[in-house]
Design a protein around this motif. Structure first.
Motif, short mmCIF file in Angstrom:
data_model
loop_
_atom_site.label_atom_id
_atom_site.label_comp_id
_atom_site.label_asym_id
_atom_site.label_seq_id
_atom_site.Cartn_x
_atom_site.Cartn_y
_atom_site.Cartn_z
N UNK A 1 0.84 -1.21 0.00
CA UNK A 1 0.00 0.00 0.00
C UNK A 1 0.87 1.26 0.00
N UNK A 2 1.96 1.23 0.76
CA UNK A 2 2.88 2.37 0.77
C UNK A 2 3.42 2.64 -0.63
N UNK A 3 3.80 1.57 -1.33
CA UNK A 3 4.34 1.72 -2.69
C UNK A 3 3.29 2.25 -3.65
N UNK A 4 2.06 1.74 -3.54
CA UNK A 4 0.98 2.20 -4.44
C UNK A 4 0.59 3.63 -4.13
N UNK A 5 0.61 4.03 -2.86
CA UNK A 5 0.32 5.42 -2.50
C UNK A 5 1.36 6.34 -3.13
N UNK A 6 2.63 5.92 -3.07
CA UNK A 6 3.70 6.73 -3.63
C UNK A 6 3.56 6.83 -5.15
N UNK A 7 3.22 5.72 -5.80
CA UNK A 7 3.02 5.75 -7.25
C UNK A 7 1.91 6.73 -7.62
N UNK A 8 0.82 6.69 -6.86
CA UNK A 8 -0.32 7.56 -7.15
C UNK A 8 0.01 9.03 -6.88
N UNK A 9 0.66 9.29 -5.74
CA UNK A 9 0.97 10.67 -5.36
C UNK A 9 1.95 11.32 -6.32
N UNK A 10 2.85 10.52 -6.91
CA UNK A 10 3.87 11.08 -7.79
C UNK A 10 3.50 11.02 -9.27
N UNK A 11 2.36 10.44 -9.59
CA UNK A 11 2.00 10.26 -11.00
C UNK A 11 1.97 11.59 -11.75
N UNK A 12 1.21 12.53 -11.27
CA UNK A 12 1.11 13.82 -11.96
C UNK A 12 2.36 14.68 -11.80
N UNK A 13 2.91 14.82 -10.58
CA UNK A 13 4.13 15.63 -10.44
C UNK A 13 5.30 15.15 -11.30
N UNK A 14 5.46 13.82 -11.45
CA UNK A 14 6.56 13.30 -12.27
C UNK A 14 6.42 13.75 -13.72
N UNK A 15 5.21 13.73 -14.22
CA UNK A 15 4.97 14.13 -15.61
C UNK A 15 5.05 15.64 -15.78
N UNK A 16 4.65 16.37 -14.76
CA UNK A 16 4.82 17.83 -14.80
C UNK A 16 6.30 18.20 -14.77
N UNK A 17 7.09 17.44 -14.01
CA UNK A 17 8.53 17.70 -13.97
C UNK A 17 9.17 17.41 -15.32
N UNK A 18 8.77 16.32 -15.96
CA UNK A 18 9.30 16.01 -17.29
C UNK A 18 8.93 17.12 -18.27
N UNK A 19 7.69 17.59 -18.21
CA UNK A 19 7.26 18.67 -19.09
C UNK A 19 8.05 19.95 -18.80
N UNK A 20 8.34 20.20 -17.52
CA UNK A 20 9.13 21.38 -17.16
C UNK A 20 10.55 21.28 -17.71
N UNK A 21 11.13 20.08 -17.67
CA UNK A 21 12.47 19.89 -18.22
C UNK A 21 12.48 20.17 -19.72
#
Length: 327
Positions: free
Chosen positions: A198-218
């Motif tokens: 559950x900890x791993x899935x929570x982290x995957x969910x919480x970072x899903x949008x920020x990770x893609x926003x970071x890639x777009x920012x790069x």
């Protein structure tokens, strides 16, 4: 405190003070609670289902407690006085960011490489990466640095800014709790496969949008940053973003690989165990020290872009006072 003021104030304090080791940090308290909770909830003879339920209960409790404790602390400080409340809120917000610490730690490795001290560079690198560093050569140290700069730009800088803009410091602290839980128990090994799921899935969910926003920012920053290729950043992100074992880490890493035109990914060793992985940006050259320095500058500009977007998002997300409400 108004989030449009809170976010720049927290970033400025982070730039000035970084992450001093002598200062008590909320993440350490979250880590302590997680460790104690694991000791209390785990038993040697637990079934897989029992491990899963225990780990889920711990994960949800730590996240919920982090949110509520932060919220109540800010409320209590505001009851003392607005000045105390604002100070507490800014300090807590500062503790959610890791921009200055990331830059300092990465720069310390770069300085060791510049001076030709490979053992020192390996030692300093071990502070910010999970892989074994004892036998890495200069090229592999540079790869590890660029990868951790890209990933940490997301989970250490832009993701906390994103959640702070959406829900203030309590939501940002809840995100830090999710991040801490994943780093401690969210592993897919025999010990934590069920307990930390559950900890791993929570982290995957919480970072899903920020990770893609970071890639777009790069990609966006690559358009204005010297020695960067925005077209390659976009193309490599779209092609290789999902090649990483993590559904999120590969997003900023692939954008960074394309922007710098370097080959990332590949095999790593963790605790003496070889873990094979696909290459990202396989057609590019291996990483080098000048590319690491470019990555450092790129992350600095990405942080400023994230800061500006965070202020704009907070202006849109923060509830507005109804006309006449203050009368």
């Amino acid at each position: 405190m108004n989030r449009c003021s809170l976010i720049p104030a927290a970033w400025l304090l982070d730039q000035l003070a970084g992450d001093p080791e002598w200062l008590p940090h909320p993440v350490r308290l979250i880590g302590f609670a997680t460790a104690r909770g694991e000791v209390a909830l785990r038993r040697p003879d637990q079934s897989e289902l029992s491990e899963f339920v225990s780990g889920a209960a711990l994960s949800l409790a730590v996240v919920a407690t982090s949110y509520q404790a932060t919220r109540q602390l800010i409320r209590l400080a505001n009851r003392l006085s607005p000045a105390v409340g604002n100070t507490v809120e800014v300090v807590l917000a500062w503790n959610c960011l890791a921009a200055r610490n990331l830059e300092q730690e990465a720069t310390s490795v770069v300085d060791a490489l510049d001076s030709g001290d490979l053992p020192l560079a390996r030692h300093r690198l071990a502070r910010i990466v999970g892989r074994d560093t004892q036998h890495l050569d200069t090229q592999e140290i540079c790869r590890a640095l660029i990868e951790t700069l890209a990933e940490s730009a997301s989970d250490g800088i832009l993701a906390p800014l994103f959640y702070m803009a959406l829900g203030g410091v309590p939501l940002a602290m809840a995100y830090k709790a999710v991040n801490t839980l994943d780093s401690m128990i969210g592993h897919a090994d025999e010990r934590y496969f069920y307990f930390g799921k559950v900890a791993a899935r929570l982290d995957d969910s919480a970072n899903y949008l920020p990770a893609r926003l970071t890639a777009a920012a790069i990609v966006a920053v690559s358009n204005v940053h010297e020695h960067c290729d925005p077209v390659a950043a976009w193309q490599t992100w779209r092609r290789d973003g999902d090649k990483h074992k993590s559904p999120n880490a590969g997003q900023p890493e692939s954008a960074m690989a394309g922007a710098l035109r370097v080959r990332l990914g590949g095999d790593n060793t963790y605790g003496g165990e070889l873990v094979r992985a696909a290459h990202i940006g396989r057609e590019f050259s291996p990483p080098s020290l000048p590319k690491v320095k470019s990555a450092l500058r790129l992350v600095s500009v990405v942080t400023l872009l994230g800061l500006a977007c965070g202020v704009l998002l907070s202006a849109c997300a923060q509830p507005r006072e109804a006309p006449g409400a203050s009368r």
